[in-house]
Design a protein around this motif. Structure first.
Motif, PDB file in Angstrom:
ATOM      1  N   PRO A   1       0.814  -1.228   0.000  1.00 16.91           N
ATOM      2  CA  PRO A   1       0.000   0.000   0.000  1.00 16.91           C
ATOM      3  C   PRO A   1       0.843   1.273   0.000  1.00 16.91           C
ATOM      4  O   PRO A   1       0.505   2.251  -0.668  1.00 16.91           O
ATOM      5  CB  PRO A   1      -0.811  -0.121   1.300  1.00 16.91           C
ATOM      6  N   LEU A   2       1.960   1.267   0.751  1.00 21.45           N
ATOM      7  CA  LEU A   2       2.783   2.476   0.828  1.00 21.45           C
ATOM      8  C   LEU A   2       3.415   2.824  -0.513  1.00 21.45           C
ATOM      9  O   LEU A   2       3.625   3.996  -0.828  1.00 21.45           O
ATOM     10  CB  LEU A   2       3.872   2.305   1.893  1.00 21.45           C
ATOM     11  N   LEU A   3       3.730   1.806  -1.323  1.00 15.57           N
ATOM     12  CA  LEU A   3       4.280   2.075  -2.643  1.00 15.57           C
ATOM     13  C   LEU A   3       3.280   2.835  -3.498  1.00 15.57           C
ATOM     14  O   LEU A   3       3.631   3.815  -4.175  1.00 15.57           O
ATOM     15  CB  LEU A   3       4.672   0.760  -3.327  1.00 15.57           C
ATOM     16  N   LEU A   4       2.026   2.419  -3.464  1.00 14.74           N
ATOM     17  CA  LEU A   4       0.990   3.112  -4.233  1.00 14.74           C
ATOM     18  C   LEU A   4       0.773   4.530  -3.704  1.00 14.74           C
ATOM     19  O   LEU A   4       0.652   5.484  -4.482  1.00 14.74           O
ATOM     20  CB  LEU A   4      -0.318   2.320  -4.170  1.00 14.74           C
ATOM     21  N   ILE A   5       0.747   4.666  -2.388  1.00 11.69           N
ATOM     22  CA  ILE A   5       0.554   5.997  -1.788  1.00 11.69           C
ATOM     23  C   ILE A   5       1.701   6.927  -2.162  1.00 11.69           C
ATOM     24  O   ILE A   5       1.489   8.085  -2.543  1.00 11.69           O
ATOM     25  CB  ILE A   5       0.436   5.865  -0.260  1.00 11.69           C
ATOM     26  N   THR A   6       2.932   6.420  -2.063  1.00  9.84           N
ATOM     27  CA  THR A   6       4.102   7.230  -2.393  1.00  9.84           C
ATOM     28  C   THR A   6       4.116   7.590  -3.871  1.00  9.84           C
ATOM     29  O   THR A   6       4.476   8.715  -4.247  1.00  9.84           O
ATOM     30  CB  THR A   6       5.390   6.477  -2.029  1.00  9.84           C
TER      31      THR A   6
ATOM     32  N   VAL B   1       1.553   8.040  -5.831  1.00  7.96           N
ATOM     33  CA  VAL B   1       0.567   9.097  -6.057  1.00  7.96           C
ATOM     34  C   VAL B   1       1.131  10.452  -5.634  1.00  7.96           C
ATOM     35  O   VAL B   1       0.978  11.462  -6.341  1.00  7.96           O
ATOM     36  CB  VAL B   1      -0.736   8.790  -5.291  1.00  7.96           C
ATOM     37  N   ARG B   2       1.822  10.485  -4.497  1.00  4.10           N
ATOM     38  CA  ARG B   2       2.387  11.751  -4.023  1.00  4.10           C
ATOM     39  C   ARG B   2       3.497  12.241  -4.943  1.00  4.10           C
ATOM     40  O   ARG B   2       3.601  13.432  -5.237  1.00  4.10           O
ATOM     41  CB  ARG B   2       2.916  11.566  -2.596  1.00  4.10           C
ATOM     42  N   MET B   3       4.325  11.312  -5.408  1.00  2.00           N
ATOM     43  CA  MET B   3       5.385  11.699  -6.326  1.00  2.00           C
ATOM     44  C   MET B   3       4.808  12.194  -7.646  1.00  2.00           C
ATOM     45  O   MET B   3       5.320  13.144  -8.247  1.00  2.00           O
ATOM     46  CB  MET B   3       6.321  10.522  -6.579  1.00  2.00           C
ATOM     47  N   ALA B   4       3.729  11.567  -8.105  1.00  2.00           N
ATOM     48  CA  ALA B   4       3.100  11.999  -9.349  1.00  2.00           C
ATOM     49  C   ALA B   4       2.580  13.424  -9.235  1.00  2.00           C
ATOM     50  O   ALA B   4       2.622  14.201 -10.199  1.00  2.00           O
ATOM     51  CB  ALA B   4       1.960  11.042  -9.715  1.00  2.00           C
ATOM     52  N   GLY B   5       2.113  13.797  -8.048  1.00  2.00           N
ATOM     53  CA  GLY B   5       1.680  15.178  -7.848  1.00  2.00           C
ATOM     54  C   GLY B   5       2.822  16.163  -7.995  1.00  2.00           C
ATOM     55  O   GLY B   5       2.676  17.222  -8.623  1.00  2.00           O
ATOM     56  N   PHE B   6       4.001  15.818  -7.440  1.00  2.00           N
ATOM     57  CA  PHE B   6       5.175  16.676  -7.592  1.00  2.00           C
ATOM     58  C   PHE B   6       5.625  16.744  -9.052  1.00  2.00           C
ATOM     59  O   PHE B   6       6.048  17.794  -9.536  1.00  2.00           O
ATOM     60  CB  PHE B   6       6.319  16.158  -6.717  1.00  2.00           C
ATOM     61  N   MET B   7       5.529  15.632  -9.751  1.00  2.00           N
ATOM     62  CA  MET B   7       5.925  15.627 -11.156  1.00  2.00           C
ATOM     63  C   MET B   7       5.016  16.520 -11.995  1.00  2.00           C
ATOM     64  O   MET B   7       5.479  17.207 -12.910  1.00  2.00           O
ATOM     65  CB  MET B   7       5.913  14.186 -11.680  1.00  2.00           C
ATOM     66  N   ASN B   8       3.731  16.523 -11.677  1.00  3.06           N
ATOM     67  CA  ASN B   8       2.814  17.421 -12.389  1.00  3.06           C
ATOM     68  C   ASN B   8       3.163  18.882 -12.143  1.00  3.06           C
ATOM     69  O   ASN B   8       3.091  19.717 -13.058  1.00  3.06           O
ATOM     70  CB  ASN B   8       1.378  17.145 -11.953  1.00  3.06           C
ATOM     71  N   MET B   9       3.545  19.193 -10.886  1.00  6.52           N
ATOM     72  CA  MET B   9       3.971  20.555 -10.576  1.00  6.52           C
ATOM     73  C   MET B   9       5.226  20.917 -11.367  1.00  6.52           C
ATOM     74  O   MET B   9       5.345  22.016 -11.918  1.00  6.52           O
ATOM     75  CB  MET B   9       4.232  20.698  -9.075  1.00  6.52           C
TER      76      MET B   9
ATOM     77  N   GLY C   1      -5.446  10.386  -0.896  1.00  6.10           N
ATOM     78  CA  GLY C   1      -4.378  10.928  -1.728  1.00  6.10           C
ATOM     79  C   GLY C   1      -4.773  11.045  -3.184  1.00  6.10           C
ATOM     80  O   GLY C   1      -4.429  12.019  -3.865  1.00  6.10           O
ATOM     81  N   LEU C   2      -5.493  10.047  -3.696  1.00  6.50           N
ATOM     82  CA  LEU C   2      -5.952  10.099  -5.089  1.00  6.50           C
ATOM     83  C   LEU C   2      -6.930  11.240  -5.302  1.00  6.50           C
ATOM     84  O   LEU C   2      -6.887  11.919  -6.344  1.00  6.50           O
ATOM     85  CB  LEU C   2      -6.600   8.772  -5.469  1.00  6.50           C
ATOM     86  N   LEU C   3      -7.799  11.464  -4.337  1.00  8.41           N
ATOM     87  CA  LEU C   3      -8.746  12.577  -4.450  1.00  8.41           C
ATOM     88  C   LEU C   3      -8.008  13.902  -4.560  1.00  8.41           C
ATOM     89  O   LEU C   3      -8.294  14.725  -5.447  1.00  8.41           O
ATOM     90  CB  LEU C   3      -9.678  12.584  -3.232  1.00  8.41           C
ATOM     91  N   GLY C   4      -7.036  14.124  -3.663  1.00 13.57           N
ATOM     92  CA  GLY C   4      -6.258  15.360  -3.729  1.00 13.57           C
ATOM     93  C   GLY C   4      -5.438  15.466  -4.994  1.00 13.57           C
ATOM     94  O   GLY C   4      -5.285  16.561  -5.553  1.00 13.57           O
ATOM     95  N   PHE C   5      -4.919  14.331  -5.477  1.00 11.72           N
ATOM     96  CA  PHE C   5      -4.119  14.328  -6.707  1.00 11.72           C
ATOM     97  C   PHE C   5      -4.938  14.807  -7.906  1.00 11.72           C
ATOM     98  O   PHE C   5      -4.484  15.646  -8.691  1.00 11.72           O
ATOM     99  CB  PHE C   5      -3.580  12.923  -6.956  1.00 11.72           C
ATOM    100  N   PHE C   6      -6.141  14.273  -8.065  1.00  4.25           N
ATOM    101  CA  PHE C   6      -6.957  14.646  -9.220  1.00  4.25           C
ATOM    102  C   PHE C   6      -7.434  16.094  -9.131  1.00  4.25           C
ATOM    103  O   PHE C   6      -7.524  16.798 -10.145  1.00  4.25           O
ATOM    104  CB  PHE C   6      -8.146  13.694  -9.348  1.00  4.25           C
TER     105      PHE C   6
ATOM    106  N   PHE D   1      -0.760  22.862  -4.622  1.00  2.00           N
ATOM    107  CA  PHE D   1      -0.186  21.957  -3.630  1.00  2.00           C
ATOM    108  C   PHE D   1      -0.880  22.140  -2.280  1.00  2.00           C
ATOM    109  O   PHE D   1      -1.161  21.163  -1.570  1.00  2.00           O
ATOM    110  CB  PHE D   1       1.318  22.244  -3.517  1.00  2.00           C
ATOM    111  N   THR D   2      -1.182  23.391  -1.935  1.00  2.00           N
ATOM    112  CA  THR D   2      -1.883  23.688  -0.684  1.00  2.00           C
ATOM    113  C   THR D   2      -3.267  23.051  -0.671  1.00  2.00           C
ATOM    114  O   THR D   2      -3.688  22.460   0.337  1.00  2.00           O
ATOM    115  CB  THR D   2      -2.008  25.210  -0.506  1.00  2.00           C
ATOM    116  N   VAL D   3      -3.984  23.168  -1.778  1.00  7.03           N
ATOM    117  CA  VAL D   3      -5.327  22.584  -1.859  1.00  7.03           C
ATOM    118  C   VAL D   3      -5.272  21.070  -1.703  1.00  7.03           C
ATOM    119  O   VAL D   3      -6.084  20.467  -0.983  1.00  7.03           O
ATOM    120  CB  VAL D   3      -5.985  22.965  -3.204  1.00  7.03           C
ATOM    121  N   ARG D   4      -4.307  20.439  -2.354  1.00  8.58           N
ATOM    122  CA  ARG D   4      -4.188  18.985  -2.288  1.00  8.58           C
ATOM    123  C   ARG D   4      -3.956  18.499  -0.862  1.00  8.58           C
ATOM    124  O   ARG D   4      -4.631  17.578  -0.383  1.00  8.58           O
ATOM    125  CB  ARG D   4      -3.032  18.539  -3.189  1.00  8.58           C
ATOM    126  N   LEU D   5      -3.007  19.118  -0.149  1.00  9.24           N
ATOM    127  CA  LEU D   5      -2.720  18.681   1.218  1.00  9.24           C
ATOM    128  C   LEU D   5      -3.809  19.105   2.192  1.00  9.24           C
ATOM    129  O   LEU D   5      -4.044  18.434   3.199  1.00  9.24           O
ATOM    130  CB  LEU D   5      -1.371  19.221   1.663  1.00  9.24           C
TER     131      LEU D   5
END
Length: 534
Positions: free
Chosen positions: A323-328, A330-338, A470-475, A494-498
């Motif tokens: 599970p942590l791999l998937l969570i991580t 998703v978080r990394m994908a958010g940084f990549m989009n930024m 995390g997926l909700l905030g990512f999208f 980024f603020t909205v997501r977190l």
């Protein structure tokens, strides 16, 4: 489980040279040698307990954050426990702040010697290195969870006293061995990928051709020691889970000094290596610190072994890492989009983004000790059904996170407002950083609040909800980024997501839902049910 009901309410507690790779492997040889159960590997005899092996009382962090009324109800003074907690928390803060501080120092050296083009080149380069290494942070988080559970469990005797043997030391070492082995294997694969596929990575990211030479040099040097960086993260988690934050702090500070000296020699004079010189200095410092950590763990009898994990060990590891791999990710994908959005705004804007991002990473790590408190204390309280203490700890972590977020956010705001001139001489880059100061404040406040609740969620192993949240905030963030035309807008997304993550996670726990919510409200639910039955 030893009569938990009787104890309830009583506990208070260019390619780098092959020579560099060959030499750097030597300190890890001890990790491949099978250990015996004797005491010859111990730094101290069992009759002289090691200062890093606390009793069960030291395994609890809640006394540091008890309310005034709770303290009044305690039968014994809690001042000693508070001092012990501060001895852990303050060095831990120093550990987590050192690496981002060095990143800002690297930025300063590169920005002053190479200019905006060098800072812009560091942006995709650090994306390929730091964000990919962050993807493997699930290993270190899993290590913290597994080791803290077995360490606190085995370190308690029949009457709550410390064992005078090495059973719990061995248990902690064995719990960390699978993750340590996997980190070395994954790190070696990463080093090969960086050695042969870096140009392809930069091409896929659509990096400006003028920046690729500097970015490639940086990635080659840092990528060559990926295995050491991942192994170091496991060793650091093992230190923290066994309540020793002083030893790794000494190691990290020594490596930081070496990094600064290396930046001076390899980036400024006499070699003037630019981005590659800064990366080489970081690589050498990482080799030193990781080897030193392995040796320190060996002297304490805690050094994990390199071995092929058994099916049972893989199952226990996958309970966390899957599970942590998937969570991580998703978080990394958010940084990549930024990152991609910032790259579309031009070289000058990208240089400013890189500067502000390093400010962000540095300041949000002030919240990491709060996450560590949740990850190391709550598991034993949840497993032993100590609902009142779990609730008190969760409430204290969230309260401290709120006030810490405001204070650190203010510091980040003034740093972005008055500090850019120390890192870049380009007026446009400085202006971009200053304009982003309000957005940086909001991002730091949201991040520190999220880090606090995230540690508590990790402790309760509520991975399904963490992934969904995390997926909700990512999208939501991805949708907002489509309309961002400035660096400030990127950090506000980024603020909205977190903010979404913190709001939903805290609310769910407070209402008694999920693993954490049930744990902190179990005693209240039992009382309500007893009243209904009467």
């Amino acid at each position: 489980m030893r009569a938990r009901s009787q104890e309830f309410g009583q506990r208070q507690r260019s390619h780098p040279s092959i020579r560099l790779a060959a030499i750097s492997l030597l300190p890890y040889v001890s990790a491949f040698i099978p250990r015996t159960s004797g005491l010859s590997l111990m730094h101290r005899s069992v009759s002289s307990p090691s200062p890093i092996l606390p009793s069960r009382r030291d395994c609890s962090f809640s006394t540091l954050f008890l309310s005034v009324n709770d303290e009044a109800r305690e039968e014994s003074p809690s001042g000693s426990s508070k001092r012990e907690m501060l001895k852990f928390a303050l060095p831990a803060l120093g550990i987590y702040l050192t690496n981002p501080l060095l990143s800002n120092i690297d930025n300063a050296f590169v920005g002053r010697t190479v200019g905006p083009a060098g800072l812009a080149a560091l942006s995709p380069a650090t994306l390929c290195i730091d964000q990919v290494l962050y993807l493997f942070s699930f290993l270190s988080r899993a290590t913290t969870g597994m080791v803290s559970r077995v360490y606190c469990s085995y370190s308690e005797g029949e009457n709550g006293e410390q064992h005078q043997d090495t059973v719990y030391i061995s248990a902690a070492r064995e719990a960390a061995s699978p993750a340590f082995s996997v980190s070395l294997i994954c790190g070696a694969v990463l080093s090969l990928v960086y050695a042969f596929f870096t140009p392809n990575l930069l091409s896929k990211l659509n990096v400006d051709p003028h920046l690729r030479t500097s970015a490639t040099s940086y990635i080659h040097w840092r990528g060559a020691i990926s295995w050491a960086a991942l192994a170091q993260s496991i060793c650091l988690s093992l230190f923290m889970a066994t309540k020793d934050s002083v030893t790794p702090l000494k190691i990290i500070l020594s490596a930081a000094l070496l990094n600064v000296l290396g930046d001076t020699c390899l980036c400024v004079w006499p070699l003037k290596g630019g981005c590659g010189g800064a990366a080489a200095a970081t690589a050498l410092a990482t080799i030193l610190s990781s080897a030193w950590m392995v040796n320190s763990l060996r002297l304490k009898g805690l050094c994990p072994r390199f071995k092929i994990p058994t099916k049972k060990e893989l199952g226990a590891l996958m309970e966390f890492t899957g599970p942590l791999l998937l969570i991580t990710f998703v978080r990394m994908a958010g940084f990549m989009n930024m990152q991609k959005r910032a790259m579309a705004l031009g070289v000058q804007a990208l240089a400013g983004y890189q500067l502000v991002t390093n400010f962000l990473i540095f300041f949000i790590l002030f919240g990491e000790p709060l996450s560590q408190i949740g990850q190391t204390q709550l598991p034993s309280l949840i497993d032993s059904d100590e609902s009142e203490k779990a609730r008190s700890t969760f409430k204290s972590v969230m309260t401290l996170s709120f006030f810490a977020a405001l204070g650190v956010g203010a510091a980040a705001f003034f740093t972005a407002l008055f500090g850019p001139a120390f890192f870049s001489s380009n007026p446009q880059v400085q202006a971009t950083a200053r304009d982003s100061a309000p957005a940086l404040f909001c991002a730091v406040v949201a991040a520190i609040s999220a880090i606090g609740v995230d540690g508590c969620m990790m402790a309760s192993k509520d991975f399904g909800f963490m992934l969904f949240n995390g997926l909700l905030g990512f999208f939501v963030q991805a949708k907002i980024l489509n309309y961002c035309s400035s660096i400030s807008g990127i950090f506000l997304s980024f603020t909205v997501r977190l903010g979404i993550y913190t709001l939903f996670a805290t609310g769910r726990a407070a209402l008694g839902f999920g693993n954490l919510g049930k744990a902190i409200r179990r005693d209240q639910a039992d009382k309500e049910w007893s009243i209904v039955r009467l």
